[in-house]
Design an enzyme around this catalytic site. Structure first.
Site, PDB file in Angstrom:
ATOM      1  N   GLY A  97     -13.448 -45.026 -21.535  1.00  0.00           N
ATOM      2  CA  GLY A  97     -12.582 -44.737 -23.039  1.00  0.00           C
ATOM      3  C   GLY A  97     -11.263 -44.709 -22.452  1.00  0.00           C
ATOM      4  N   SER A  98     -10.807 -43.550 -22.211  1.00  0.00           N
ATOM      5  CA  SER A  98      -9.102 -43.926 -23.215  1.00  0.00           C
ATOM      6  C   SER A  98      -8.514 -44.261 -22.522  1.00  0.00           C
ATOM      7  CB  SER A  98      -8.547 -42.403 -23.782  1.00  0.00           C
ATOM      8  OG  SER A  98      -9.231 -42.819 -25.292  1.00  0.00           O
TER       9      SER A  98
END
Length: 684
Positions: free
Chosen positions: A298-299
């Site tokens: 993810g981020s």
């Protein structure tokens, strides 16, 4: 020729033959004595000496400060010399007498003590009382010998790192396995002389060959920092973590590294087990998920995308980017987590807001070849080389089949699969000035005499980004914690840089709705990092900034204080102030923040006002769900305290604060059609 001459020739010939024979015999005897003497002597001894092995004590495993994590304690083993037992004809009597002492069926004992072998172990790890009773029986061919048993004085602490040893003191998992040769030592023995008929010779010669104790393995792990991490994992697994609201994740891990050396200071996973009773643990609990499991980051992966874009000079932080709410690639829209987008913003604000379209733009500017080069340079898709068995390599999308759409999703941390140790190592390279370090678990090997045999050495793998790029990104990530999505990891008086991340879990070719892998990675102090910490929480219905940030915040604060890192008087005491380039005056007067968690807003504001603090609020509701700074924090008097509100303490309401989370759930994933393209509105 006269008979006399013939006789003399024959005598001379015979003499030469005898001399040649003697020379050959002497050479052969010399060869046997000098070359084969030791082996022949050993065979002779073996034929009339019988030895009872004496196990060596396995070497200790210690943390970096010399605290013992694994040790060997003395015990005893009951053995039998079957040849002696058979000659006595009392095998049944012996088995019947030993059965109640050893807790084994008499038939099983009889079969073992009469087995056709030189030596048999009847029972290992018996108590001193039982061993004394066996000796008191004075059965021929039955005896006891000193043995050792592995003991882990801290129970489950660092269990996944240490591993465990089996009943024969052989390493089975963890450091016990990878450093088995150094730890196990060399066995000794007690030798007694026997005749050809197997009967001990009267006044026979006895020999005692002392065992050699194993070496001590000193780890890079710090027992206290490991304890901080495991304490927070225990809270998570009991549903008592901050904002967990009773939810229990499937698993979680916390990793702590010194980014400058690659030394692991903590490596904790949950669920865990007690290596003293490893047989009782579920095999899944013994799995070292921080090393052996992969996930979509993810981020948190956006740190890598930003580093590559800065290094290749594809962006300038002051350059503006307009986020209309989505980014179109090959006719598909990849939406931003914020409905309507963030509008006009600089690339610094793109990082602060974790704006998906902004990071996709970075990836598109880098291009496929450059992006994959940085993936490899940062160590993704390959083992880090950490000293743990079963390390996973992660999964990278096939470059030959990857499209611009794959590049878009990879830029925001989807599509590819990484391990926690890979991500921690890569981000540590960003933190330390741009050099990828090999993660280390063993600091040194120490001999029984206390002398260091093998010292720890830093292993630089490669330089990836420049010092200038590293410094610039550290400032950006610090702003993420101060002004952006990582505010729940803010530490008053400390400069913390970090990034949150949340990814949906893949199952049966699609994403699981409402179940995420929440994570947060941070390093501090941001200008001269001492620690890099990654927390990964698997199987929760919450976002990384909500549940992972507070975990890292707590471990970071305790670890910095333990290491003696003092607060920076120039660092801000409350979030929301821009960090780089600002000067802050020293604290005029320190004050302790009272805890107002779970209180109604009016009551909380009254308590804080009376204590001399100002209040700010985020969210909708009448109950305080969280606060920054946390209760008992030492901050400057008259500082602001940020209160996060919800409808009630058990059911938090999604607020604008939560909408700031940098989650990537709406990111699409194609991977050449192997997963359906889907867009989720839950990305926050």
């Amino acid at each position: 020729m006269s008979p006399y001459v013939v006789m003399r020739k024959r005598i001379a010939f015979l003499f030469l033959c005898v001399c040649a024979f003697l020379v050959v015999l002497i050479v052969r005897l010399g060869f046997v004595q000098l070359s084969q003497g030791a082996d022949l002597r050993k065979k002779a001894d073996d034929s009339h000496f019988r030895g009872v092995p004496v196990a060596p004590k396995r070497g200790n495993i210690e943390d970096r400060e010399g605290n013992v994590l694994a040790m060997s304690v003395s015990t005893e083993t009951v053995y039998a010399v079957p040849a002696e037992v058979r000659q006595t004809g009392r095998a049944k009597e012996m088995a019947a007498a030993l059965s109640p002492l050893l807790g084994k069926p008499a038939q099983e004992i009889e079969a073992r003590i009469t087995k056709r072998s030189a030596l048999e172990y009847v029972q290992k790890r018996v108590s001193p009382e039982v061993a004394a009773q066996v000796r008191a029986l004075e059965f021929p061919g039955i005896g006891t010998t000193e043995d050792s048993q592995r003991y882990y004085p801290n129970g489950s602490l660092a269990a996944h790192i240490i591993g465990f040893a089996g009943i024969d003191n052989q390493g089975l998992e963890g450091i016990e396995l990878t450093r088995d040769d150094e730890l196990k030592g060399i066995p000794g023995s007690i030798l007694q002389e026997f005749g050809a008929n197997g009967i001990p010779l009267p006044q026979a010669q006895h020999q005692y060959l002392a065992p050699k104790q194993g070496n001590t393995v000193r780890l890079t792990i710090d027992k206290n920092i490991q304890a901080f991490a495991e304490r927070e994992l225990q809270k998570l697994m009991s549903g008592q973590g901050v904002n967990m609201n009773g939810q229990v994740p499937k698993s979680a891990s916390i990793l702590v590294m010194d980014p400058n050396t690659g030394e692991m200071l903590a490596l904790a996973s949950a669920p865990t087990f007690d290596p003293n009773h490893y047989q009782d643990a579920d095999p899944s609990a013994r799995r070292n998920i921080a090393i052996q499991n992969g996930y979509e980051p993810g981020s948190t992966f956006k740190i890598i995308t930003l580093a590559a874009a800065l290094e290749e000079k594809k962006i300038k932080l002051s350059e503006h980017f307009f986020d209309k709410g989505s980014y179109t690639v090959l006719g598909k829209n990849v939406r931003c987590w914020k409905a309507g987008g963030h509008g006009d913003q600089t690339f610094t604000q793109v990082a602060e807001n974790s704006c998906n379209p902004g990071f996709i733009e970075m990836g598109q500017r880098l291009g496929m070849d450059t992006f994959y080069r940085y993936l490899r340079d940062f160590g993704f898709g390959q083992k880090t080389g950490i000293e743990m068995s079963g390390e996973a390599v992660g999964i990278l999308a096939n470059k030959k089949k990857a499209t611009a759409l794959d590049l878009a999703t990879m830029s925001i941390g989807q599509t590819n699969n990484v391990t926690p140790i890979q991500l921690l190592t890569a981000v540590s390279a960003v933190a330390n000035g741009g050099t990828l370090m090999k993660p280390q678990l063993v600091k040194e090997i120490i001999g029984p005499s206390g002398r260091v045999i093998t010292p720890f050495k830093n292993e630089e793998i490669r330089r990836i980004i420049s010092e200038d790029t590293s410094k610039t990104e550290r400032e950006v990530l610090e702003s993420v914690v101060t002004n952006g999505t990582g505010r729940r990891a803010f530490l008053p008086g400390y400069r913390v840089a970090g990034k949150t991340g949340t990814a949906q879990k893949v199952q049966n070719g699609g994403y699981i709705q409402g179940e995420y892998v929440a994570s947060f990675i941070a390093f501090a102090p941001a200008d001269h990092p001492r620690l890099t910490i990654l927390c990964v929480i698997d199987g929760v219905p919450f976002y990384g900034g909500v549940v992972a940030c507070p975990v890292v915040q707590t471990v970071m604060l305790d670890s910095l204080r333990y290491l003696g890192v003092k607060p920076d008087p120039k660092a801000p005491m409350t979030p929301g102030k821009p960090m780089p380039g600002l000067e802050f005056s020293p604290i005029k007067k320190a004050a302790t923040v009272p805890s107002v968690l779970g209180l109604p807003l009016a009551e909380a504001e009254k308590i804080l006002t009376e204590a001399g603090f100002k209040t700010l609020t985020e969210g909708k509701g009448d109950i305080v769900l969280d606060q920054i700074p946390h209760g008992d924090a030492q901050v400057e008097a008259e500082s602001n305290v940020l209160l996060y509100l919800g409808a009630d303490a058990s059911t938090p309401t999604l607020t604008p604060w939560w909408e700031d989370e940098d989650e990537d759930i709406e990111a699409i994933r194609s991977l050449s059609g192997r997963l359906p393209i889907s867009v989720s509105p839950l990305g926050r």
